[in-house]
Structure formats: C-alpha cells, structure tokens
Design an enzyme around this catalytic site. Structure first.
Site, short mmCIF file in Angstrom:
data_model
loop_
_atom_site.label_atom_id
_atom_site.label_comp_id
_atom_site.label_asym_id
_atom_site.label_seq_id
_atom_site.Cartn_x
_atom_site.Cartn_y
_atom_site.Cartn_z
N THR A 1 -20.43 -36.27 45.07
CA THR A 1 -19.89 -34.99 44.52
C THR A 1 -19.81 -34.21 45.40
O THR A 1 -20.20 -33.89 46.38
CB THR A 1 -21.17 -33.86 43.45
OG1 THR A 1 -22.54 -33.78 44.58
CG2 THR A 1 -21.28 -34.28 42.00
N THR B 1 -25.82 -33.34 42.69
CA THR B 1 -25.85 -31.43 43.38
C THR B 1 -24.14 -31.11 42.78
O THR B 1 -23.76 -31.95 42.91
CB THR B 1 -26.44 -31.87 44.91
OG1 THR B 1 -27.65 -32.06 44.73
CG2 THR B 1 -25.92 -30.24 45.03
N PHE C 1 -33.76 -33.56 45.16
CA PHE C 1 -34.93 -33.39 47.27
C PHE C 1 -35.38 -34.19 47.48
O PHE C 1 -35.65 -33.52 48.50
CB PHE C 1 -36.15 -32.24 46.79
CG PHE C 1 -35.26 -30.64 45.67
CD1 PHE C 1 -34.18 -29.60 46.68
CD2 PHE C 1 -35.74 -30.42 44.54
CE1 PHE C 1 -34.52 -28.58 45.60
CE2 PHE C 1 -35.35 -29.67 43.54
CZ PHE C 1 -34.40 -28.84 43.93
N LEU C 2 -34.90 -35.31 47.55
CA LEU C 2 -35.62 -36.40 48.19
C LEU C 2 -34.70 -36.59 49.70
O LEU C 2 -33.40 -35.74 49.74
CB LEU C 2 -35.65 -38.10 47.34
CG LEU C 2 -34.44 -38.53 47.51
CD1 LEU C 2 -33.15 -38.41 48.23
CD2 LEU C 2 -34.70 -39.59 46.44
N ARG C 3 -34.76 -36.77 51.08
CA ARG C 3 -34.75 -36.92 52.11
C ARG C 3 -34.52 -37.95 51.64
O ARG C 3 -35.52 -38.80 52.00
CB ARG C 3 -35.86 -35.99 53.12
CG ARG C 3 -35.77 -34.96 53.54
CD ARG C 3 -37.13 -34.63 53.98
NE ARG C 3 -38.09 -35.05 53.37
CZ ARG C 3 -39.11 -35.37 54.21
NH1 ARG C 3 -39.74 -34.56 55.55
NH2 ARG C 3 -40.11 -36.01 54.14
N PHE D 1 -37.51 -28.24 59.99
CA PHE D 1 -36.54 -27.25 60.37
C PHE D 1 -36.54 -26.90 61.21
O PHE D 1 -35.28 -25.77 61.59
CB PHE D 1 -35.91 -27.43 58.86
CG PHE D 1 -35.35 -28.27 58.34
CD1 PHE D 1 -34.03 -28.87 57.51
CD2 PHE D 1 -36.77 -29.43 57.53
CE1 PHE D 1 -34.27 -29.90 57.30
CE2 PHE D 1 -36.43 -30.35 56.50
CZ PHE D 1 -35.20 -30.39 56.77
N CYS E 1 -25.72 -33.99 52.29
CA CYS E 1 -25.33 -33.41 51.52
C CYS E 1 -25.22 -31.33 52.41
O CYS E 1 -24.64 -30.92 51.92
CB CYS E 1 -27.55 -33.19 50.92
SG CYS E 1 -27.34 -34.30 49.94
P1 NAD Z 1 -23.85 -42.29 46.67
O1 NAD Z 1 -22.59 -42.05 46.92
O2 NAD Z 1 -24.20 -43.22 48.00
O3 NAD Z 1 -23.34 -42.97 45.02
C1 NAD Z 1 -22.83 -42.35 44.39
C2 NAD Z 1 -22.55 -43.72 43.61
O4 NAD Z 1 -22.28 -44.00 42.19
C3 NAD Z 1 -21.92 -45.04 44.62
O5 NAD Z 1 -23.01 -46.38 44.11
C4 NAD Z 1 -20.74 -45.14 43.32
O6 NAD Z 1 -19.81 -46.21 42.93
C5 NAD Z 1 -21.65 -44.79 41.68
N1 NAD Z 1 -20.46 -44.09 40.32
C6 NAD Z 1 -19.57 -43.10 40.78
N2 NAD Z 1 -19.30 -42.98 39.93
C7 NAD Z 1 -20.46 -44.24 38.79
C8 NAD Z 1 -19.47 -44.23 37.14
N3 NAD Z 1 -18.44 -43.07 36.70
N4 NAD Z 1 -20.64 -44.86 37.40
C9 NAD Z 1 -21.20 -46.11 37.16
N5 NAD Z 1 -21.16 -45.43 38.79
C10 NAD Z 1 -20.28 -44.08 39.29
O7 NAD Z 1 -24.53 -40.88 46.72
P2 NAD Z 1 -25.91 -40.26 46.63
O8 NAD Z 1 -26.09 -40.05 48.16
O9 NAD Z 1 -26.41 -40.94 46.08
O10 NAD Z 1 -25.52 -38.98 45.78
C11 NAD Z 1 -25.53 -38.57 44.44
C12 NAD Z 1 -25.97 -37.53 44.16
O11 NAD Z 1 -27.42 -36.73 44.47
C13 NAD Z 1 -24.93 -36.01 45.16
O12 NAD Z 1 -24.77 -35.69 44.20
C14 NAD Z 1 -25.30 -35.80 46.13
O13 NAD Z 1 -25.45 -34.25 46.71
C15 NAD Z 1 -26.87 -35.78 45.86
N6 NAD Z 1 -28.23 -35.72 46.68
C16 NAD Z 1 -27.74 -36.40 47.83
C17 NAD Z 1 -29.25 -36.59 48.50
C18 NAD Z 1 -28.89 -37.95 49.41
O14 NAD Z 1 -30.01 -37.81 50.29
N7 NAD Z 1 -28.16 -38.79 49.64
C19 NAD Z 1 -30.19 -35.97 48.25
C20 NAD Z 1 -30.15 -35.13 47.11
C21 NAD Z 1 -29.48 -34.50 46.33
#
Ligand code: NAD
Length: 434
Positions: free
Chosen positions: A86, A122, A152-154, A252, A263
């Site tokens: 997102t 998110t 909430f993972l880091r 933090f 994030c």
């Molecule tokens: P990312 O970009 O690493 O991974 C997203 C994945 O989704 C990509 O591999 C993409 O190819 C795939 N994707 C997109 N649309 C798709 C679909 N229609 N079908 C199948 N696959 C699809 O993202 P992320 O860092 O894992 O974050 C994902 C969500 O979790 C976000 O909303 C983020 O804010 C939230 N979040 C992330 C973290 C973090 O530390 N990265 C922590 C907490 C929450």
C-alpha cells in the site's frame, strides 16, 4: 486451517512462513513469477535473518507452498490474507489501494466456500468495508466475512516479532470470523501473547496511530538532538535519562539521520491525508513529516561542514545505506536523500553495505560498491556512518585513520565517541546531538 496469503513480500512471506510453522497449511501467492520460482527453489528473495531455515523446514513438511495461481490457492481456504503493498499514491500522499482492491476482486472470483478475507496490509480506515463491498459486488453469492489484522513486525527481527508479538490486533464483526481468526492464532494464545479483538475501524486505526507515534518519538529526539548540539548537551545521556522513565521508555529514542523505511514515511503521510479528509488535521503527524525531512537535510549540512563546506573532489566512504541494519530494504532510506547530495556535490562515493547492493545499485547511481571497509577507506577524505550494521560497530579506528587521506568521521548513528575517534587519529569528528 487452510490459509492463502496474497502478496509474498516482507510481510506476506514472513506471515505465511510463520503460520505454516504453527501447523497450518499455507499457500503463498504472488503475481511476480520470478519471485515464486525462486521461492519454489528454496531461495528467499529478501534478506531477513532466520527466515530461510523456517521456510525450508515447512516446505519440506508439505505445509507451505508457493504459486502465482491465486484461484487455486483461494479454493477451499478458511482464510485469505491480503498482504500486498500500500505505497504512497503519487501526487496526493494517500495510501494507494489499487493492489488491495485488485486482490479483493481476484479473491472474490476465486471463492468456492465460506472464507474470512483478512487485510494484513496497512490500510486507511474504511478499507475493510470497501473490500467487503468489492467482493459482494463481484460475487453476490459469495459467503464470506472480512477481518482486519494489521501487522506490526519489524524487518530484521520479523520472525521473532511474528512468533512473540507484543499483541495481535483483530478487527471482526461476526462470531464466525472471530472463531476462524482465533483458530489461526491459537498457538500464540497458548503462550499468553495478548490478542485485541475490536471493530474494523479501530483495528485499522491502531496500525496508523502506532506507527505515527513511533515516528513522532524518533523525530522528537532528533529535534532535541539539534538543540543539544547548540546548548552543549549530549543527546545520548538525555535519551538515557528520559528513557529510564517507565512512562517514556528508551526504545525509538536514539538520535540519528531521520526515519525511513517501507512504513513510517508512507504511513505518516497517509494518516495526515486521512485527517485532512475528515476535517480533523493530524497536526502532530504533519509536523513530524516536516521535521523528519529537515533532519535528513541537516545531516547533509553536517557532512559538508565536516569537509570544510564542500565535498567537491573528495572521496567519501558511506557505511550502510539500507534504512536500518539487518534488512536489504532501501525504501525511503535516509541514504536516498543523503548519498545523492554527496554525489551531486562532486564527491566520489564508495558504499559499503552488507546487504544493500542488490536494491541500492539502481537507486544510487554514480557510487561504487565495496565489500571491505578498510579497502574502501584507502586514501578517502571522510567516512560517513549512515546505518549501524553490527560489522560497523567495532571498527579499528586507528587502522582506518591510518589509511585515509584525511581522517574525518561523520557518525550519524552515534556509535563512536569523539575522544576515541580523535585518540585513534581522526582529525575531524561529528556525531548527532553530542
Ligand atoms: P512488498 O512490496 O514487499 O510485497 C508486496 C507483494 O505483493 C509484492 O511481492 C507484490 O508482487 C505482491 N502483489 C501485489 N499485488 C498482488 C496481487 N494482486 N496478487 C498477488 N500478489 C500481489 O510489501 P510489504 O513490505 O510486505 O508490505 C505489505 C503491507 O504490509 C503494506 O501495506 C505495508 O504497509 C504493511 N506492513 C509492512 C511492514 C514491513 O516491515 N515491510 C510491516 C508491517 C506492515
């Protein structure tokens, strides 16, 4: 439980792997065929400590598999998790929900029986209801509930955070969905990790409020750090003295080059937009975003000052470019602001980062990538510590000073003490808030 995880990025992959380790049957879906092919070969496409062995253990046990075929994964699943990105929408700072809504539509078309559609991404308040609407519109006959289960993972400590969370937040509206979510997380409740059941809107809000609060805490100490420099205080002592107060806490509260990552920047921006849209401006969060931008610019000034006002023609060694240690994630890393400013200022920039090169090469044009700090420091004019990877925490400062043309150190993570650096032969030293 049978689980489909849509999106196999930092969150989807870790969540899928951990759920399979709980004993559930998990299929992770991504639309990137390359990523899925790698995973099927047992290769982890991201750097996350410890993830590979748990992943391989569970694929070998037959509980975890990977596919690009969303429909096959959703068929017969008790729960379908949406864990797609997102990111910030271009132009207006909102969270871009295009991936979430596309996934919702694909899931709707693939549903074969009752399932709980769980948003782990998110997402702004109201999104789970929109997901429900999209599914209802696409498949009026579908039997489903929605649930909000923000993550909430880091990064860098993701497995531990998932397996031993401070809390699990679940927004649900039906007993049936609550029961499914309870069954999925039961292995954690057995070990007494708290679960917060709430409504959809509150669950969505908890995630943004938590991230904005953490970003505020970092930014607060960064602003205090600037004042410490002016008045002759040491922000490390200030943080310690503040953080030992149980009401404040020491986490933090470390001054540095500003927050970045996948994030905080996008989530603070989205929260500010949500507030504006509802006529309730989030003035603290808006201020945090502005101050954090200024913090990053202040770091550039610091490095320029260290080098006598200009880096033109100088050889700079940057230690660490990922947004924090133990990840290869470069999204919104402070390095993406600071390093281009050095390159643009005419410096020759050598970067050392244990995991940053794969992502960083395309994002940081004009730098060279080195693997050894001491070799990179040969004839250099300054070292800039941007990300405090463990291997940068106990450097032989005397050896470094000995090989540099002009031994200068900008320690933007407050790892080293001025006295030690000067005693080791550095002639110029600058830190943050000290
Ligand atoms: P990312 O970009 O690493 O991974 C997203 C994945 O989704 C990509 O591999 C993409 O190819 C795939 N994707 C997109 N649309 C798709 C679909 N229609 N079908 C199948 N696959 C699809 O993202 P992320 O860092 O894992 O974050 C994902 C969500 O979790 C976000 O909303 C983020 O804010 C939230 N979040 C992330 C973290 C973090 O530390 N990265 C922590 C907490 C929450």
């Amino acid at each position: 439980m049978k689980i489909a995880m849509i999106g196999t990025g930092y969150v989807g992959l870790v969540s899928g792997v951990c759920f399979s380790d709980f004993g559930h049957e998990v299929v992770c879906v991504d639309r990137l065929a390359d990523k899925i092919a790698k995973l099927e070969r047992g290769e982890v496409p991201i750097y996350e400590p410890g993830l590979d062995s748990v992943m391989i253990r569970n694929t070998q046990a037959g509980r975890l598999s990977f596919t690009t075929d969303l429909a096959a994964a959703v068929d017969g699943a008790d729960a379908v998790f949406i864990a797609v990105g997102t990111p910030t929408r271009r132009g207006d700072g909102h969270a871009d929900l295009a991936y979430v809504m596309a996934a919702a539509e694909d899931i709707a078309n693939a549903l074969t029986g009752y399932a709980v559609i769980v948003t782990k991404s998110t997402v702004p308040v109201g999104t789970n209801r929109k997901v429900a609407e999209v599914i209802r519109k696409t498949r009026p006959d579908a039997e489903f509930d929605v649930a909000s289960n923000p993550e909430f993972l880091r990064e860098g400590a993701a497995l531990d955070d998932f397996m031993k969370p401070d809390r699990v937040v679940v927004g649900v509206e039906s007993d049936r969905a609550r029961e499914v979510m309870g069954d999925i997380y039961r292995p954690l409740f057995l070990r007494d990790f708290p679960i917060v059941y709430t409504d959809l809107e509150s669950a969505e809000m908890i995630k943004y409020a938590a991230n904005a609060f953490l970003a505020t805490k970092i930014t607060f100490i960064n602003e205090i750090a600037a004042l410490c420099e002016r008045v002759g205080a040491d922000v490390k002592s200030v943080s310690k003295g503040m953080g030992l107060d149980g009401r404040i806490g020491g986490k933090f509260l470390h001054a540095g080059p500003g927050y970045g990552g996948s994030c905080f920047p996008k989530d603070t921006s989205a929260l500010a937009r949500i507030g504006q849209e509802h006529g309730v401006p989030q003035r603290i969060t808006e201020a945090v975003i502005g101050v954090n931008d200024a913090v990053k610019r202040r770091m550039i000034e610091k490095v320029l000052d260290l080098c006598g006002g200009s880096v033109n023609g100088k050889v700079m060694v940057v230690l660490g470019v990922t947004f924090k240690p133990n990840t290869d994630d470069m999204r919104d890393a402070p390095a993406l602001t600071i390093v281009p400013a050095l390159v643009g200022g005419g410096a020759t920039v050598r970067v050392v980062d244990p995991q940053g090169r794969r992502e960083g090469e395309a994002l940081l044009p004009g730098v060279s990538w080195e693997t050894d700090v001491y070799a990179a420091a040969q004839d250099a004019d300054a070292l800039v510590m941007l990300t405090e990877w463990n291997e940068f925490r106990a450097l032989d400062l005397a050896q470094l000073a000995g090989v540099m043309a002009t031994p200068r150190l900008a320690d933007l993570r407050n790892v080293y003490d001025r006295e030690d650096a000067l005693a080791a032969g550095f002639t110029e030293f600058v830190a943050v808030g000290r």
